[in-house]
Enzyme design. Structure first.
Site, PDB file in Angstrom:
ATOM      1  N   ASP A 184       0.967  -1.287   0.026  1.00  0.00           N
ATOM      2  CA  ASP A 184      -0.065   0.013  -0.029  1.00  0.00           C
ATOM      3  C   ASP A 184       0.880   1.385   0.043  1.00  0.00           C
ATOM      4  O   ASP A 184       1.592   1.468   0.941  1.00  0.00           O
ATOM      5  CB  ASP A 184      -1.000   0.110   1.312  1.00  0.00           C
ATOM      6  N   GLU A 268      -1.619  -1.181  -6.018  1.00  0.00           N
ATOM      7  CA  GLU A 268      -2.509  -0.883  -6.627  1.00  0.00           C
ATOM      8  C   GLU A 268      -2.428  -0.250  -7.794  1.00  0.00           C
ATOM      9  O   GLU A 268      -1.322   0.298  -8.218  1.00  0.00           O
ATOM     10  CB  GLU A 268      -3.068   0.358  -5.557  1.00  0.00           C
ATOM     11  N   ASP A 364      -2.817   1.758   6.763  1.00  0.00           N
ATOM     12  CA  ASP A 364      -1.962   1.157   5.827  1.00  0.00           C
ATOM     13  C   ASP A 364      -1.829  -0.222   5.574  1.00  0.00           C
ATOM     14  O   ASP A 364      -1.849  -0.774   4.621  1.00  0.00           O
ATOM     15  CB  ASP A 364      -0.763   2.082   5.858  1.00  0.00           C
TER      16      ASP A 364
END
Length: 404
Positions: A184, A268, A364
């Protein structure tokens, strides 16, 4: 399998070689700009764009023309490579992969490329390389260059010249080692791994921002293109180079460590360009929170998220691993314990507390865990989709393949 890899070194040219390299870079810049002007005029006149072969015929006319006889001083192949770069830029633009090509400016990304390995000689024992019309150039030999030379690119940055030697060599097909991890990305924490590790941000630009500001102010008080202005400009360029070098060094060390220890990395699929777009708006519709958004944009770009993902991709491929990009939607709002999705699960930026089951961890870390699970789910879907395909080795239109 064949591996292409480039090795970059600092050059130690003499004065005559430096002058020649500046002329060659200027000639390549002139050819690129002239060809771009021709393409723009043809487009405005409703004519089709010229291909690479037709641009090369124009290059021959320019080299033999009375207006630009100095083009003959530069080697032919680098000039042709400038036309190839323009052709690639045009192709990327019409494929909607990049913006429209812009005219090159003196002093910005000055470079030229030798594509023919038969004209290049590499003497690693004495730390030198031979290039057409430049002769033998010494470089700072910091590592061995394995493989066969494919091409050489000479570039200038912050007043120094560099050589990038691309080679090709056969390597054994790698066997991936290690487990899977989700990552992340963030501002306060540069990267949080699903196994609990966290990488603190380097903030390279932030560390040098005050020094850069003073150097730019000093430059603005000088007469443009004067001797003192050139000295101040060189000082600004050195600061920018130091910022970039520190960022690249940090990213290389971080990505190498991650790729050495993991066979699959899930990240991501962030659209960094959209995330860092300006919020200023225009006079008709002015933006809101412009100053806060500007600070966020600066922080995002200072982290180097796009470069981080690019390095992960090729380093994992070298080691036989895979990089999986998943949708960032609700990765920080989904509870890993019960699967409840709600914006109320994030009472603060750093705290995750599920309102349904009470699951609580750092936000996170929760995002990294959800990214890892999404990566596993996507891999399972790809495997099942490949098993249902009508024929082995075929690709159906619209299939969501990882290797795209």
């Amino acid at each position: 399998m064949e591996r292409l890899q480039a090795f970059k070194f600092a050059l130690n040219p003499n004065g005559e070689q430096q002058r020649a390299m500046r002329r060659f870079a200027g000639a390549c810049r002139f050819v690129f700009n002239q060809a771009l002007e021709v393409q723009i005029q043809r487009h405005e006149g409703g004519e089709r764009k010229l291909g690479y072969a037709e641009l090369c015929r124009l290059l021959t006319a320019w080299r033999n023309g009375a207006a630009t006889p100095w083009l003959k001083e530069a080697p032919t192949h680098p000039l042709q490579q400038a036309l190839k770069d323009l052709e690639r830029a045009y192709t990327n633009f019409f494929a909607k992969r990049a913006a429209f090509p812009r005219f090159k400016k003196k002093g910005r990304h000055d470079s030229f490329r030798y594509p023919d390995p038969k004209q290049i000689k590499l003497d690693q024992a004495h730390g030198r390389v031979f290039l057409p019309k430049l002769g033998w150039l010494r470089y700072r030999d910091s590592r061995t260059v394995p493989g066969e030379v494919r091409n050489v690119t000479v570039s200038q940055s912050a007043g120094r010249w560099y050589v990038a030697i691309q080679t090709a060599r056969d390597v054994e097909r790698p066997v991936p080692s290690g487990g899977a991890v989700g990552i992340d990305m963030g501002i306060v924490r540069f990267a949080t791994l699903s196994d609990g590790q966290a990488l603190e941000p380097l903030d390279s630009f932030k560390r040098h921002e005050e020094r850069l500001r003073r150097a730019q102010q000093a430059m603005s008080r000088k007469r443009k293109h004067g001797k003192n202005w050139n000295k101040a400009k060189a000082r600004v360029q050195r600061i920018h180079a130091r910022i970039g070098n520190a960022r690249r060094d940090y990213l290389h060390k971080a990505t190498t460590t991650i790729c050495n220890n993991h066979a699959m990395v899930s990240v991501e699929d962030l659209k960094v360009r959209n995330m860092s777009a300006s919020a200023a708006g225009d006079r008709a519709e002015p933006g809101r929170n412009v100053r806060a958004k500007s600070g966020l944009n600066k922080a995002i770009l200072d982290q180097g998220w796009h470069e981080f993902r690019r390095q992960l991709a090729y380093k994992l491929a070298w080691r036989g691993g895979i990089l999986v990009a998943v949708s960032p939607r609700d990765t920080s709002r989904t509870c890993p314990g019960c699967g409840h999705v709600s914006a109320d699960n994030r009472p603060t930026q750093a705290v995750f507390a599920c309102v349904a089951c009470g699951y609580s961890k750092h936000a996170d870390l929760v995002g990294a865990i959800n990214i890892l699970r999404a990566g596993h789910a996507r891999c399972a879907y790809e495997v099942s989709d490949a098993a249902r395909s009508p024929a082995v080795g075929t690709r159906r239109s619209g299939s969501n393949r990882l290797d795209r």
